[in-house]
Design an enzyme around this catalytic site. Structure first.
Site, PDB file in Angstrom:
ATOM      1  N   THR A 140       0.823  -1.208   0.000  1.00  0.00           N
ATOM      2  CA  THR A 140       0.000   0.000   0.000  1.00  0.00           C
ATOM      3  C   THR A 140       0.854   1.254   0.000  1.00  0.00           C
ATOM      4  O   THR A 140       0.542   2.236  -0.691  1.00  0.00           O
ATOM      5  CB  THR A 140      -0.946   0.000   1.208  1.00  0.00           C
ATOM      6  N   ASN A 163       5.420  -1.253  17.803  1.00  0.00           N
ATOM      7  CA  ASN A 163       5.080   0.070  17.268  1.00  0.00           C
ATOM      8  C   ASN A 163       3.738   0.603  17.765  1.00  0.00           C
ATOM      9  O   ASN A 163       3.176   1.512  17.165  1.00  0.00           O
ATOM     10  CB  ASN A 163       5.104   0.055  15.733  1.00  0.00           C
ATOM     11  N   ARG A 223      -3.585   1.110  11.009  1.00  0.00           N
ATOM     12  CA  ARG A 223      -4.123   0.522  12.230  1.00  0.00           C
ATOM     13  C   ARG A 223      -4.257   1.604  13.288  1.00  0.00           C
ATOM     14  O   ARG A 223      -3.348   2.411  13.496  1.00  0.00           O
ATOM     15  CB  ARG A 223      -3.228  -0.620  12.740  1.00  0.00           C
ATOM     16  N   GLU A 266     -12.962   0.914  18.088  1.00  0.00           N
ATOM     17  CA  GLU A 266     -13.912   0.850  16.983  1.00  0.00           C
ATOM     18  C   GLU A 266     -15.126   0.025  17.398  1.00  0.00           C
ATOM     19  O   GLU A 266     -14.984  -0.933  18.154  1.00  0.00           O
ATOM     20  CB  GLU A 266     -13.238   0.241  15.744  1.00  0.00           C
ATOM     21  N   HIS A 273     -13.280   3.048   9.175  1.00  0.00           N
ATOM     22  CA  HIS A 273     -12.516   1.869   8.760  1.00  0.00           C
ATOM     23  C   HIS A 273     -13.063   1.309   7.441  1.00  0.00           C
ATOM     24  O   HIS A 273     -13.320   0.105   7.314  1.00  0.00           O
ATOM     25  CB  HIS A 273     -12.546   0.789   9.844  1.00  0.00           C
TER      26      HIS A 273
END
Length: 445
Positions: free
Chosen positions: A191, A249, A272, A301, A321
């Site tokens: 991506t 991370n 994310r 979410e 999302h």
């Protein structure tokens, strides 16, 4: 001698085994058809044609792990899932027969892959899922921040009069030119590279930081590589995240790293939610250290502006999302997930799987060990299902009669179509198979 002949049993020919008699299953009861479940969805119309000759396909439509039906916990061999539920070690231990989980998407941070591997459960993803859609959505967010289309639309909806130059200047305050700006990409997988190609067409100078990627890719795409996160944050006018979430991370963008960004930079996250500390981001937006942010993913979410640290944050665009979604992408992802389940049923786990992400944690469980070659004749190659706690031998002439899988609360799934045997070219238990590993580096967003 006559006494010996009386008790002598004639050995049955192998080709007669299939005539109404099934071979005995080693180490367990006979399981006619393995059960495959869609955990957090209810539409199996894409998956069923791919799996109908091998398995009974059912769905749970669970909104949480507590809603997964007991039948699935006890009998499901394979599971497919989206991003809406999370499977912890405790959840995985409840499954009695599960052997493979396929995440319908690229990210797999909602599954404890280490625990799954230790329990003998392979976890797979679809690394190429929705690359085009996510890249397109990311660029849309970037353009929106620079050109402020969302805020201009809201101003008109609220009845703001925009006619004079002064009024235009006021309502479009903050709009900026794109050409010559520096876009910094954290993570340069599929991506990230797709975003870079699109961004260059708009006039961005693109830099990226990815410690897992080998040298050379920057030359082929005409972008610049930096070797520390600090350098990327310092040089970028807009920062976009394209890395998977892991224990290393979490909250990559926090109060400390935000202070290393250029004053008035933009932030975009379609990877994310856990990568961004939303409290620190909200404070930076209020103070003007970050000029604007666009988020498609969130720490909690489903996202709501009515609660959470971002509810009062200015200059913020949020979407639920959905950056990954298009009809085409959804279809491709579901087909790929069902095909991976099919590989698991017809082959060896994890060797036959194309996108297994937890091989280093995988422990082969005893009931699924290599089949004794004396138990399966070569003529039955491709007609053996690896189903715990033993082996189901299936006749080349066909599978058992169709079964009906009913999950309370869901629509009954019935298979009335005639079933056929496995293709003869399916891999045998000891036959090596080629597979690909998509875990070249974690930044595959």
């Amino acid at each position: 001698m006559a006494l010996v002949d009386k008790h002598k049993v004639k050995r049955q020919r192998l080709d007669r085994i299939c005539e109404g008699i099934r071979p005995q299953i080693m180490n367990g009861p006979l399981h006619p058809r393995p059960l495959v479940a869609l955990l957090d969805g209810r539409d199996c119309t894409v998956e069923m044609p791919i799996l109908k000759d091998l398995a009974t396909v059912a769905f749970c439509d669970a909104q949480s792990t507590q809603e997964i039906h007991e039948k699935v916990l006890n009998e499901a061999v394979g599971a497919m899932m989206y991003h809406t539920i999370t499977l912890t070690r405790e959840d995985l231990e409840k499954f009695k027969a599960l052997r493979v989980i396929v995440r319908i998407g690229s990210g797999y941070d909602n599954v404890d892959i280490k625990a799954a591997g230790e329990l003998g459960i392979a976890v797979c993803n679809i690394p190429s899922a929705a690359v085009e859609e996510t890249a397109d959505s990311t660029v849309c967010h970037i353009l929106n921040l620079y050109r402020r289309n969302t805020w201009l639309y809201q101003a008109l909806r609220e009845g703001t009069r925009v006619q004079s130059v002064e009024q235009i200047r006021e309502v479009a305050s903050g709009a900026a030119r794109i050409r010559g700006e520096t876009l910094g990409l954290i993570g340069f997988g599929r991506t990230g590279q797709a975003v870079a190609v699109r961004a260059k067409a708009f006039g961005f100078s693109v830099i990226f930081y990815d410690p897992y990627l080998q040298d050379g890719i920057e030359r082929s795409l005409g972008v610049q590589r930096v070797y520390t996160l600090q350098d990327l944050l310092y040089q970028s006018d807009c920062v976009s995240l394209h890395c998977n979430l892991n224990e290393h991370n979490h909250h990559l963008i926090n109060d400390f790293t935000i202070k290393q960004m250029r004053q008035g930079a933009f932030l975009v996250n379609a990877a994310r939610g856990g990568l961004v500390d939303e409290k620190a981001l909200a404070q930076a937006l209020k103070e003007g250290r970050i000029r604007g942010a666009a988020l498609d993913v969130h720490e909690s979410e489903p996202f709501s502006f009515a609660q959470g640290p971002l509810k009062d944050a200015p200059n913020l665009i949020c979407t639920p999302h959905t950056a990954w979604y298009s009809e085409q992408a959804s279809l491709e992802m579901r087909e790929a997930a069902a095909t991976e389940i099919r590989r698991a049923i017809t082959g060896r786990i994890p060797e036959s799987l194309r996108n297994c992400v937890n091989k280093e944690f995988f422990v082969t469980s005893a009931p699924w060990s290599v089949i004794d070659q004396q138990a399966i004749h070569p003529e039955l190659n491709g007609a053996t299902y690896r189903y715990p706690p033993g082996i189901v031998g299936v006749a080349p002439g066909g599978l058992p009669p169709a079964m009906e899988g009913i999950i309370p609360g869901g629509i009954p799934v019935t298979h009335n179509l005639p079933t056929v045997a496995h293709p003869s070219q399916a891999p045998s238990p000891n036959q090596p198979t080629k597979h690909g590993d998509n875990r070249e580096h974690p930044n595959e967003q």
